[in-house]
Design a protein around this motif. Structure first.
Motif, PDB file in Angstrom:
ATOM      1  N   ALA A  29       0.829  -1.209   0.000  1.00  0.00           N
ATOM      2  CA  ALA A  29       0.000   0.000   0.000  1.00  0.00           C
ATOM      3  C   ALA A  29       0.862   1.257   0.000  1.00  0.00           C
ATOM      4  CB  ALA A  29      -0.938  -0.014   1.209  1.00  0.00           C
ATOM      5  N   ARG A  30       1.942   1.254   0.778  1.00  0.00           N
ATOM      6  CA  ARG A  30       2.837   2.406   0.834  1.00  0.00           C
ATOM      7  C   ARG A  30       3.532   2.620  -0.519  1.00  0.00           C
ATOM      8  NH1 ARG A  30       4.475   4.464   5.681  1.00  0.00           N
ATOM      9  NH2 ARG A  30       6.550   4.918   4.839  1.00  0.00           N
ATOM     10  N   ALA A  31       3.960   1.529  -1.134  1.00  0.00           N
ATOM     11  CA  ALA A  31       4.628   1.640  -2.431  1.00  0.00           C
ATOM     12  C   ALA A  31       3.678   2.148  -3.506  1.00  0.00           C
ATOM     13  CB  ALA A  31       5.203   0.282  -2.840  1.00  0.00           C
ATOM     14  N   THR A  32       2.418   1.749  -3.413  1.00  0.00           N
ATOM     15  CA  THR A  32       1.407   2.232  -4.363  1.00  0.00           C
ATOM     16  C   THR A  32       1.203   3.732  -4.197  1.00  0.00           C
ATOM     17  OG1 THR A  32       0.297   0.078  -4.307  1.00  0.00           O
ATOM     18  CG2 THR A  32      -0.957   1.930  -5.185  1.00  0.00           C
ATOM     19  N   THR A  33       1.142   4.183  -2.944  1.00  0.00           N
ATOM     20  CA  THR A  33       1.018   5.624  -2.681  1.00  0.00           C
ATOM     21  C   THR A  33       2.252   6.368  -3.167  1.00  0.00           C
ATOM     22  OG1 THR A  33      -0.361   5.180  -0.743  1.00  0.00           O
ATOM     23  CG2 THR A  33       0.659   7.355  -0.885  1.00  0.00           C
ATOM     24  N   TRP A  34       3.431   5.799  -2.916  1.00  0.00           N
ATOM     25  CA  TRP A  34       4.675   6.414  -3.380  1.00  0.00           C
ATOM     26  C   TRP A  34       4.664   6.606  -4.890  1.00  0.00           C
ATOM     27  CZ3 TRP A  34       8.447   5.199  -6.869  1.00  0.00           C
ATOM     28  CH2 TRP A  34       9.631   5.959  -6.815  1.00  0.00           C
ATOM     29  N   SER A  35       4.142   5.620  -5.603  1.00  0.00           N
ATOM     30  CA  SER A  35       4.103   5.677  -7.070  1.00  0.00           C
ATOM     31  C   SER A  35       2.987   6.566  -7.584  1.00  0.00           C
ATOM     32  CB  SER A  35       3.928   4.257  -7.635  1.00  0.00           C
ATOM     33  OG  SER A  35       4.907   3.377  -7.154  1.00  0.00           O
ATOM     34  N   GLN A  36       2.197   7.140  -6.647  1.00  0.00           N
ATOM     35  CA  GLN A  36       1.056   7.991  -6.989  1.00  0.00           C
ATOM     36  C   GLN A  36       0.058   7.236  -7.852  1.00  0.00           C
ATOM     37  OE1 GLN A  36       2.935  11.509  -8.695  1.00  0.00           O
ATOM     38  NE2 GLN A  36       3.183  12.424  -6.678  1.00  0.00           N
ATOM     39  N   LEU A  37      -0.209   6.002  -7.436  1.00  0.00           N
ATOM     40  CA  LEU A  37      -1.163   5.136  -8.119  1.00  0.00           C
ATOM     41  C   LEU A  37      -2.344   4.874  -7.191  1.00  0.00           C
ATOM     42  CD1 LEU A  37       1.335   2.520  -9.614  1.00  0.00           C
ATOM     43  CD2 LEU A  37       0.250   4.420 -10.823  1.00  0.00           C
ATOM     44  N   PRO A  38      -3.521   4.602  -7.742  1.00  0.00           N
ATOM     45  CA  PRO A  38      -4.684   4.328  -6.886  1.00  0.00           C
ATOM     46  C   PRO A  38      -4.574   2.970  -6.211  1.00  0.00           C
ATOM     47  CG  PRO A  38      -5.244   3.987  -9.197  1.00  0.00           C
ATOM     48  CD  PRO A  38      -3.857   4.580  -9.176  1.00  0.00           C
ATOM     49  N   GLN A  39      -5.113   2.869  -5.000  1.00  0.00           N
ATOM     50  CA  GLN A  39      -5.194   1.578  -4.322  1.00  0.00           C
ATOM     51  C   GLN A  39      -6.255   0.729  -5.027  1.00  0.00           C
ATOM     52  OE1 GLN A  39      -3.139   0.772  -1.853  1.00  0.00           O
ATOM     53  NE2 GLN A  39      -2.239   2.808  -1.628  1.00  0.00           N
ATOM     54  N   VAL A  40      -5.909  -0.489  -5.375  1.00  0.00           N
ATOM     55  CA  VAL A  40      -6.831  -1.350  -6.112  1.00  0.00           C
ATOM     56  C   VAL A  40      -7.091  -2.629  -5.335  1.00  0.00           C
ATOM     57  CG1 VAL A  40      -6.088  -0.469  -8.352  1.00  0.00           C
ATOM     58  CG2 VAL A  40      -4.960  -2.474  -7.390  1.00  0.00           C
ATOM     59  N   GLU A  41      -8.177  -3.283  -5.685  1.00  0.00           N
ATOM     60  CA  GLU A  41      -8.518  -4.565  -5.076  1.00  0.00           C
ATOM     61  C   GLU A  41      -7.591  -5.638  -5.626  1.00  0.00           C
ATOM     62  OE1 GLU A  41     -10.478  -6.945  -2.442  1.00  0.00           O
ATOM     63  OE2 GLU A  41     -10.818  -4.802  -2.752  1.00  0.00           O
ATOM     64  N   ARG A  42      -6.877  -6.311  -4.719  1.00  0.00           N
ATOM     65  CA  ARG A  42      -5.936  -7.345  -5.146  1.00  0.00           C
ATOM     66  C   ARG A  42      -6.643  -8.633  -5.505  1.00  0.00           C
ATOM     67  NH1 ARG A  42      -0.857  -7.008  -3.108  1.00  0.00           N
ATOM     68  NH2 ARG A  42      -0.404  -8.718  -4.553  1.00  0.00           N
ATOM     69  N   SER A  43      -5.906  -9.551  -6.118  1.00  0.00           N
ATOM     70  CA  SER A  43      -6.436 -10.859  -6.469  1.00  0.00           C
ATOM     71  C   SER A  43      -6.666 -11.690  -5.215  1.00  0.00           C
ATOM     72  CB  SER A  43      -5.465 -11.571  -7.416  1.00  0.00           C
ATOM     73  OG  SER A  43      -5.277 -10.825  -8.603  1.00  0.00           O
ATOM     74  N   SER A  44      -7.120 -12.911  -5.398  1.00  0.00           N
ATOM     75  CA  SER A  44      -7.419 -13.799  -4.271  1.00  0.00           C
ATOM     76  C   SER A  44      -6.139 -14.119  -3.500  1.00  0.00           C
ATOM     77  CB  SER A  44      -8.048 -15.091  -4.780  1.00  0.00           C
ATOM     78  OG  SER A  44      -7.117 -15.808  -5.575  1.00  0.00           O
ATOM     79  N   PRO A  45      -6.269 -14.482  -2.201  1.00  0.00           N
ATOM     80  CA  PRO A  45      -5.079 -14.818  -1.403  1.00  0.00           C
ATOM     81  C   PRO A  45      -4.243 -15.922  -2.030  1.00  0.00           C
ATOM     82  CG  PRO A  45      -7.001 -14.556   0.012  1.00  0.00           C
ATOM     83  CD  PRO A  45      -7.504 -14.497  -1.396  1.00  0.00           C
ATOM     84  N   GLN A  46      -4.878 -16.862  -2.711  1.00  0.00           N
ATOM     85  CA  GLN A  46      -4.138 -17.960  -3.338  1.00  0.00           C
ATOM     86  C   GLN A  46      -3.199 -17.450  -4.430  1.00  0.00           C
ATOM     87  OE1 GLN A  46      -7.452 -17.978  -2.836  1.00  0.00           O
ATOM     88  NE2 GLN A  46      -7.546 -19.476  -1.160  1.00  0.00           N
ATOM     89  N   GLU A  47      -3.590 -16.376  -5.101  1.00  0.00           N
ATOM     90  CA  GLU A  47      -2.753 -15.815  -6.164  1.00  0.00           C
ATOM     91  C   GLU A  47      -1.730 -14.834  -5.625  1.00  0.00           C
ATOM     92  OE1 GLU A  47      -5.716 -14.197  -8.759  1.00  0.00           O
ATOM     93  OE2 GLU A  47      -5.870 -16.044  -9.949  1.00  0.00           O
ATOM     94  N   ARG A  48      -1.861 -14.459  -4.338  1.00  0.00           N
ATOM     95  CA  ARG A  48      -0.924 -13.509  -3.745  1.00  0.00           C
ATOM     96  C   ARG A  48       0.163 -14.186  -2.915  1.00  0.00           C
ATOM     97  NH1 ARG A  48      -5.592 -10.504  -1.950  1.00  0.00           N
ATOM     98  NH2 ARG A  48      -4.937 -10.880   0.209  1.00  0.00           N
ATOM     99  N   ASP A  49       0.063 -15.500  -2.702  1.00  0.00           N
ATOM    100  CA  ASP A  49       1.020 -16.163  -1.813  1.00  0.00           C
ATOM    101  C   ASP A  49       2.198 -16.760  -2.576  1.00  0.00           C
ATOM    102  OD1 ASP A  49      -0.159 -18.288  -3.072  1.00  0.00           O
ATOM    103  OD2 ASP A  49      -0.699 -19.382  -1.246  1.00  0.00           O
ATOM    104  N   TRP A  50       2.557 -16.149  -3.703  1.00  0.00           N
ATOM    105  CA  TRP A  50       3.652 -16.678  -4.526  1.00  0.00           C
ATOM    106  C   TRP A  50       5.008 -16.569  -3.820  1.00  0.00           C
ATOM    107  CZ3 TRP A  50       7.493 -13.251  -5.726  1.00  0.00           C
ATOM    108  CH2 TRP A  50       7.176 -11.894  -5.619  1.00  0.00           C
ATOM    109  N   LEU A  51       5.224 -15.501  -3.040  1.00  0.00           N
ATOM    110  CA  LEU A  51       6.520 -15.355  -2.375  1.00  0.00           C
ATOM    111  C   LEU A  51       6.730 -16.417  -1.291  1.00  0.00           C
ATOM    112  CD1 LEU A  51       9.201 -13.964  -2.060  1.00  0.00           C
ATOM    113  CD2 LEU A  51       8.099 -12.222  -0.636  1.00  0.00           C
ATOM    114  N   PRO A  52       5.749 -16.666  -0.396  1.00  0.00           N
ATOM    115  CA  PRO A  52       5.947 -17.768   0.551  1.00  0.00           C
ATOM    116  C   PRO A  52       6.215 -19.104  -0.139  1.00  0.00           C
ATOM    117  CG  PRO A  52       4.116 -16.398   1.251  1.00  0.00           C
ATOM    118  CD  PRO A  52       4.516 -15.912  -0.113  1.00  0.00           C
TER     119      PRO A  52
END
Length: 206
Positions: free
Chosen positions: A171-194
């Motif tokens: 969220a902080r990086a999105t604000t830094w980039s001056q981009l709107p906060q958006v709805e992310r994908s499902s948790p299953q698609e966000r757990d790629w790093l773990p």
């Protein structure tokens, strides 16, 4: 020895990329309010999953990279540098050379060579992790014999490298980039790093 040399090369590449961004933020004409949301060096990199399954993060990473390149380009056109360049007859040629050798084109070229930005050619360039980059980051941020939780590791990624993957850092990086906060994908698609950390033997689920 070969593996250590490869990690050293990866570290040198990331150091150059960090230095370019840190120095560019100092000299570019940017909004201090939004850029206060960056990491310790006042910039942010939004990382997307290598496969691109998290489409919102993929698009934000693309736009974040564009913002980074724009800031580096602006920094080379700082009033002091511009005044000095104006004395030369071939100002445009000098700036083209500077962009290639010291500026945003160097950043993009080096990031692609290290696998930090994909694809190698064509539109839609974005930040990702590969196995070598992830291994370097773990060895850099976690001391031998030390253990850390996934959340503290993720926080240190943002503090030390300005790297955002998810959560508050994203969220902080999105604000830094001056981009709107958006709805992310499902948790299953966000757990790629773990999953990448677990596959490499770095993460143990309790």
């Amino acid at each position: 020895p070969v593996e250590r040399i490869e990690l050293l090369i990866q570290g040198c590449s990331l150091h150059v990329l960090r230095s370019l961004c840190a120095q560019a933020v100092r000299y570019a004409n940017i909004d201090d309010d939004s850029h206060g949301y960056g990491g310790a060096l006042r910039y942010a990199w939004i990382i997307s999953d290598p496969q691109g399954n998290d489409r919102p993060a993929k698009h934000l990473s693309q736009r974040n990279l564009q913002a980074i390149l724009r800031i580096i380009q602006q920094a080379l056109r700082h009033s002091g540098i511009l005044k000095n360049a104006s004395k030369h007859l071939h100002k445009e040629r000098l700036y083209n050379e500077a962009d290639n050798r010291y500026g945003h084109k160097l950043f993009l070229s080096l990031a692609k060579k290290s696998g930090f930005v994909v694809p190698q050619r064509g539109p839609g360039a974005r930040f990702i992790f590969n196995d070598k980059i992830l291994r370097y980051l773990v060895l850099t941020l976690v001391r031998p014999g030390q253990r850390r939780t996934y959340d503290t590791f993720r926080t240190s990624l943002y503090t030390h490298f300005g790297i955002a993957v998810e959560g508050d850092e994203f969220a902080r990086a999105t604000t830094w980039s001056q981009l709107p906060q958006v709805e992310r994908s499902s948790p299953q698609e966000r757990d790629w790093l773990p999953k990448m950390l677990q596959a490499s033997g770095f993460l143990i689920h309790l």
